[in-house]
Design a protein around this motif. Structure first.
Motif, short mmCIF file in Angstrom:
data_model
loop_
_atom_site.label_atom_id
_atom_site.label_comp_id
_atom_site.label_asym_id
_atom_site.label_seq_id
_atom_site.Cartn_x
_atom_site.Cartn_y
_atom_site.Cartn_z
N SER A 40 -26.14 -77.38 10.42
CA SER A 40 -27.09 -78.05 11.32
C SER A 40 -27.95 -76.96 11.96
O SER A 40 -27.40 -76.03 12.59
CB SER A 40 -26.36 -78.87 12.39
OG SER A 40 -27.30 -79.41 13.30
N THR A 42 -31.55 -76.29 14.32
CA THR A 42 -32.67 -76.81 15.11
C THR A 42 -33.58 -75.63 15.48
O THR A 42 -33.11 -74.49 15.65
CB THR A 42 -32.19 -77.49 16.39
OG1 THR A 42 -31.42 -76.57 17.16
CG2 THR A 42 -31.35 -78.72 16.06
N TYR A 43 -34.82 -75.92 15.60
CA TYR A 43 -35.80 -74.86 15.85
C TYR A 43 -36.43 -75.05 17.22
O TYR A 43 -36.77 -76.18 17.61
CB TYR A 43 -36.88 -74.93 14.77
CG TYR A 43 -37.95 -73.86 14.92
CD1 TYR A 43 -37.71 -72.55 14.55
CD2 TYR A 43 -39.20 -74.20 15.47
CE1 TYR A 43 -38.69 -71.58 14.70
CE2 TYR A 43 -40.18 -73.23 15.62
CZ TYR A 43 -39.92 -71.92 15.24
OH TYR A 43 -40.89 -70.97 15.39
N ARG A 44 -36.57 -73.90 17.93
CA ARG A 44 -37.23 -73.93 19.24
C ARG A 44 -38.24 -72.79 19.29
O ARG A 44 -37.87 -71.61 19.14
CB ARG A 44 -36.19 -73.77 20.36
CG ARG A 44 -36.80 -73.92 21.75
CD ARG A 44 -35.76 -73.78 22.86
NE ARG A 44 -35.35 -72.39 23.02
CZ ARG A 44 -34.16 -71.92 22.65
NH1 ARG A 44 -33.27 -72.71 22.08
NH2 ARG A 44 -33.85 -70.64 22.85
N ALA A 55 -35.63 -80.38 12.58
CA ALA A 55 -34.24 -79.88 12.43
C ALA A 55 -33.79 -80.03 10.97
O ALA A 55 -34.28 -80.88 10.23
CB ALA A 55 -33.31 -80.66 13.34
N SER A 57 -30.29 -80.26 8.38
CA SER A 57 -28.84 -80.47 8.39
C SER A 57 -28.35 -80.83 6.98
O SER A 57 -29.08 -81.44 6.20
CB SER A 57 -28.45 -81.58 9.37
OG SER A 57 -28.97 -82.82 8.94
#
Length: 245
Positions: A40, A42-44, A55, A57
Protein backbone atom coordinates in the motif's frame (compact mmCIF):
# COMPACT_ATOMS: atom_id res chain seq x y z
CA UNK A 1 -19.34 -45.77 14.14
CA UNK A 2 -18.45 -49.04 12.42
CA UNK A 3 -17.78 -49.94 8.80
CA UNK A 4 -16.37 -52.88 6.86
CA UNK A 5 -12.68 -53.34 6.12
CA UNK A 6 -13.49 -53.93 2.44
CA UNK A 7 -15.10 -50.48 2.29
CA UNK A 8 -12.05 -48.86 3.84
CA UNK A 9 -9.72 -50.61 1.38
CA UNK A 10 -11.96 -49.49 -1.48
CA UNK A 11 -11.66 -45.78 -0.64
CA UNK A 12 -8.05 -45.75 0.57
CA UNK A 13 -6.57 -45.12 -2.87
CA UNK A 14 -8.98 -42.24 -3.52
CA UNK A 15 -8.20 -40.64 -0.17
CA UNK A 16 -4.48 -40.99 -0.85
CA UNK A 17 -4.82 -39.31 -4.24
CA UNK A 18 -6.88 -36.48 -2.76
CA UNK A 19 -4.42 -36.00 0.11
CA UNK A 20 -1.34 -35.83 -2.10
CA UNK A 21 -3.23 -33.57 -4.51
CA UNK A 22 -4.12 -31.14 -1.73
CA UNK A 23 -0.59 -31.14 -0.33
CA UNK A 24 0.97 -30.64 -3.77
CA UNK A 25 -1.43 -27.82 -4.63
CA UNK A 26 -0.70 -26.05 -1.35
CA UNK A 27 3.04 -26.46 -1.91
CA UNK A 28 2.80 -24.94 -5.39
CA UNK A 29 0.69 -22.06 -4.09
CA UNK A 30 3.12 -20.98 -1.40
CA UNK A 31 5.99 -21.11 -3.91
CA UNK A 32 4.35 -18.21 -5.81
CA UNK A 33 5.73 -15.28 -3.83
CA UNK A 34 3.63 -12.56 -5.56
CA UNK A 35 0.43 -14.17 -4.26
CA UNK A 36 1.68 -13.80 -0.69
CA UNK A 37 2.80 -10.21 -1.15
CA UNK A 38 0.78 -7.02 -0.79
CA UNK A 39 1.64 -3.35 -0.73
CA UNK A 40 0.00 0.00 0.00
CA UNK A 41 1.55 3.29 -1.10
CA UNK A 42 0.20 6.82 -0.72
CA UNK A 43 1.76 9.95 -2.08
CA UNK A 44 2.04 13.34 -0.40
CA UNK A 45 3.59 16.30 -2.21
CA UNK A 46 5.99 18.58 -0.36
CA UNK A 47 3.75 21.56 -0.74
CA UNK A 48 0.12 22.21 -1.51
CA UNK A 49 0.91 23.15 -5.09
CA UNK A 50 2.73 19.89 -5.76
CA UNK A 51 1.40 17.18 -8.05
CA UNK A 52 -1.20 14.89 -6.54
CA UNK A 53 -0.74 11.18 -7.30
CA UNK A 54 -3.25 8.38 -6.63
CA UNK A 55 -2.51 5.78 -3.99
CA UNK A 56 -1.23 2.39 -5.09
CA UNK A 57 -2.05 -0.96 -3.52
CA UNK A 58 -1.72 -4.68 -4.20
CA UNK A 59 -3.85 -7.05 -2.17
CA UNK A 60 -2.45 -10.23 -0.59
CA UNK A 61 -4.07 -13.07 -2.55
CA UNK A 62 -2.84 -16.00 -0.48
CA UNK A 63 -2.20 -16.55 3.18
CA UNK A 64 0.18 -19.35 4.09
CA UNK A 65 -2.14 -20.35 6.94
CA UNK A 66 -4.97 -20.84 4.42
CA UNK A 67 -2.73 -23.05 2.29
CA UNK A 68 -1.92 -25.09 5.40
CA UNK A 69 -5.62 -25.46 6.20
CA UNK A 70 -6.42 -26.69 2.68
CA UNK A 71 -3.56 -29.21 2.83
CA UNK A 72 -4.67 -30.48 6.21
CA UNK A 73 -8.28 -30.86 5.08
CA UNK A 74 -7.04 -33.31 2.44
CA UNK A 75 -4.52 -35.09 4.64
CA UNK A 76 -6.73 -35.78 7.66
CA UNK A 77 -9.21 -38.11 5.87
CA UNK A 78 -6.32 -40.05 4.34
CA UNK A 79 -4.66 -40.44 7.73
CA UNK A 80 -7.97 -41.61 9.20
CA UNK A 81 -8.64 -44.18 6.46
CA UNK A 82 -5.11 -45.58 6.74
CA UNK A 83 -5.38 -45.74 10.52
CA UNK A 84 -8.72 -47.53 10.32
CA UNK A 85 -7.29 -50.07 7.89
CA UNK A 86 -4.15 -50.69 9.95
CA UNK A 87 -6.10 -50.96 13.20
CA UNK A 88 -8.51 -53.34 11.48
CA UNK A 89 -5.68 -55.48 10.13
CA UNK A 90 -4.80 -56.34 13.71
CA UNK A 91 -8.32 -57.57 14.45
CA UNK A 92 -9.91 -58.71 11.16
CA UNK A 93 -9.29 -62.44 10.93
CA UNK A 94 -10.76 -65.54 9.28
CA UNK A 95 -10.19 -69.30 9.11
CA UNK A 96 -8.66 -70.85 6.00
CA UNK A 97 -10.95 -73.79 5.32
CA UNK A 98 -10.81 -76.61 2.78
CA UNK A 99 -13.98 -78.60 3.09
CA UNK A 100 -14.56 -79.21 6.78
CA UNK A 101 -10.87 -78.90 7.63
CA UNK A 102 -9.47 -75.68 9.11
CA UNK A 103 -5.94 -75.44 7.69
CA UNK A 104 -5.04 -72.19 9.49
CA UNK A 105 -7.19 -70.76 12.25
CA UNK A 106 -7.96 -67.04 12.52
CA UNK A 107 -5.39 -65.77 10.06
CA UNK A 108 -5.10 -61.95 9.94
CA UNK A 109 -5.78 -60.11 6.69
CA UNK A 110 -2.13 -59.14 6.20
CA UNK A 111 -1.08 -62.80 6.35
CA UNK A 112 -3.85 -63.81 3.96
CA UNK A 113 -2.60 -61.23 1.46
CA UNK A 114 0.93 -62.59 1.91
CA UNK A 115 -0.27 -66.15 1.31
CA UNK A 116 -2.06 -65.20 -1.90
CA UNK A 117 1.19 -63.90 -3.39
CA UNK A 118 3.18 -66.90 -2.16
CA UNK A 119 0.70 -69.40 -3.57
CA UNK A 120 0.84 -67.68 -6.95
CA UNK A 121 4.63 -68.09 -6.93
CA UNK A 122 4.35 -71.74 -5.89
CA UNK A 123 1.84 -72.41 -8.67
CA UNK A 124 4.29 -70.99 -11.22
CA UNK A 125 7.11 -73.08 -9.76
CA UNK A 126 5.18 -76.37 -9.83
CA UNK A 127 3.78 -75.62 -13.29
CA UNK A 128 7.31 -75.62 -14.68
CA UNK A 129 8.48 -78.82 -12.97
CA UNK A 130 9.63 -81.47 -15.52
CA UNK A 131 7.49 -84.58 -16.02
CA UNK A 132 8.38 -88.07 -17.22
CA UNK A 133 8.44 -88.70 -20.97
CA UNK A 134 5.00 -90.14 -21.76
CA UNK A 135 6.52 -92.16 -24.62
CA UNK A 136 8.27 -94.42 -22.11
CA UNK A 137 7.00 -96.92 -19.53
CA UNK A 138 8.36 -95.91 -16.12
CA UNK A 139 8.61 -97.72 -12.81
CA UNK A 140 10.08 -96.66 -9.48
CA UNK A 141 13.56 -97.93 -8.65
CA UNK A 142 13.81 -98.12 -4.85
CA UNK A 143 17.53 -98.73 -4.91
CA UNK A 144 18.40 -95.78 -7.14
CA UNK A 145 15.64 -93.55 -5.78
CA UNK A 146 14.57 -92.49 -9.26
CA UNK A 147 12.25 -93.62 -12.05
CA UNK A 148 13.50 -96.14 -14.62
CA UNK A 149 12.44 -97.85 -17.80
CA UNK A 150 12.65 -101.54 -18.54
CA UNK A 151 15.95 -102.65 -20.10
CA UNK A 152 15.98 -102.90 -23.86
CA UNK A 153 18.68 -104.08 -26.26
CA UNK A 154 20.10 -102.52 -29.41
CA UNK A 155 22.64 -104.08 -31.78
CA UNK A 156 26.02 -102.47 -32.24
CA UNK A 157 27.34 -102.88 -35.77
CA UNK A 158 30.72 -102.32 -37.28
CA UNK A 159 31.54 -101.63 -40.91
CA UNK A 160 33.79 -104.38 -42.24
CA UNK A 161 35.46 -104.04 -45.66
CA UNK A 162 34.57 -106.66 -48.27
CA UNK A 163 35.98 -107.31 -51.76
CA UNK A 164 33.91 -107.86 -54.85
CA UNK A 165 35.85 -109.28 -57.79
CA UNK A 166 34.46 -107.78 -60.94
CA UNK A 167 36.99 -109.50 -63.20
CA UNK A 168 39.52 -112.19 -62.31
CA UNK A 169 43.20 -111.66 -62.96
CA UNK A 170 44.69 -112.71 -66.33
CA UNK A 171 48.20 -112.98 -67.70
CA UNK A 172 47.87 -109.44 -68.99
CA UNK A 173 45.65 -107.69 -66.41
CA UNK A 174 45.34 -107.76 -62.66
CA UNK A 175 42.00 -108.63 -61.14
CA UNK A 176 39.42 -105.85 -61.00
CA UNK A 177 38.18 -105.64 -57.41
CA UNK A 178 35.63 -103.25 -55.78
CA UNK A 179 35.91 -102.66 -52.04
CA UNK A 180 32.66 -102.12 -50.12
CA UNK A 181 31.72 -102.03 -46.45
CA UNK A 182 29.24 -104.30 -44.78
CA UNK A 183 27.51 -103.66 -41.42
CA UNK A 184 28.35 -106.64 -39.27
CA UNK A 185 26.81 -107.08 -35.77
CA UNK A 186 29.60 -107.08 -33.21
CA UNK A 187 27.75 -106.65 -29.90
CA UNK A 188 24.60 -105.70 -28.03
CA UNK A 189 23.82 -102.57 -26.01
CA UNK A 190 21.53 -103.05 -23.00
CA UNK A 191 19.96 -99.69 -22.08
CA UNK A 192 17.97 -98.52 -19.05
CA UNK A 193 16.78 -94.92 -18.86
CA UNK A 194 16.54 -93.12 -15.53
CA UNK A 195 14.75 -89.89 -14.63
CA UNK A 196 14.32 -87.64 -11.62
CA UNK A 197 11.28 -85.92 -13.16
CA UNK A 198 7.74 -86.19 -11.80
CA UNK A 199 4.87 -88.27 -13.13
CA UNK A 200 2.45 -85.94 -14.89
CA UNK A 201 -0.30 -87.04 -12.50
CA UNK A 202 1.81 -86.01 -9.50
CA UNK A 203 2.44 -82.54 -10.90
CA UNK A 204 -1.24 -82.07 -11.72
CA UNK A 205 -2.23 -83.18 -8.22
CA UNK A 206 0.11 -80.55 -6.75
CA UNK A 207 -1.30 -77.85 -9.01
CA UNK A 208 -4.85 -78.81 -8.05
CA UNK A 209 -3.98 -78.68 -4.36
CA UNK A 210 -2.32 -75.27 -4.67
CA UNK A 211 -5.32 -73.90 -6.57
CA UNK A 212 -7.65 -75.27 -3.91
CA UNK A 213 -5.62 -73.46 -1.26
CA UNK A 214 -5.57 -70.25 -3.31
CA UNK A 215 -9.35 -70.32 -3.47
CA UNK A 216 -9.60 -71.01 0.27
CA UNK A 217 -7.28 -68.08 1.09
CA UNK A 218 -9.26 -65.78 -1.18
CA UNK A 219 -12.53 -66.75 0.50
CA UNK A 220 -10.94 -66.23 3.93
CA UNK A 221 -9.68 -62.79 2.93
CA UNK A 222 -13.12 -61.79 1.69
CA UNK A 223 -14.63 -63.00 4.96
CA UNK A 224 -12.08 -61.06 7.01
CA UNK A 225 -12.61 -57.94 4.91
CA UNK A 226 -16.35 -58.11 5.55
CA UNK A 227 -15.85 -57.90 9.30
CA UNK A 228 -17.23 -54.78 10.98
CA UNK A 229 -14.52 -52.50 12.32
CA UNK A 230 -14.36 -49.31 14.36
CA UNK A 231 -13.47 -46.17 12.42
CA UNK A 232 -10.34 -44.39 13.67
CA UNK A 233 -9.83 -40.61 13.59
CA UNK A 234 -6.26 -39.76 14.64
CA UNK A 235 -5.59 -37.51 11.64
CA UNK A 236 -6.95 -34.23 12.98
CA UNK A 237 -5.33 -34.76 16.40
CA UNK A 238 -1.91 -35.38 14.85
CA UNK A 239 -2.09 -32.54 12.33
CA UNK A 240 -3.51 -30.04 14.84
CA UNK A 241 -0.59 -30.80 17.14
CA UNK A 242 1.94 -30.32 14.34
CA UNK A 243 0.44 -27.07 13.03
CA UNK A 244 -0.87 -25.53 16.22
CA UNK A 245 -0.43 -21.76 16.40
Amino acid sequence: MTTRLSQIVAVEKTRKTEAYGALTAAHHEVMKSPLLTGISRTYRPRDEEGEQLPAESTRVQLRAEDAISRALSGLAPFYDVTATKDWANTTARADIRIGDQIVISQAPVTYLLFLEKQLTSLHTFVEKLPVLDPAEQWSWDDQAGVWRTAAYETIRSKKVPRNHVKAPATDRHPAQVDVYFEDVPVGTWTTVKYSGALPATRRQALLDRIQLMRDAVKYAREEANSAEIQNQHPGATLLNYLFAA
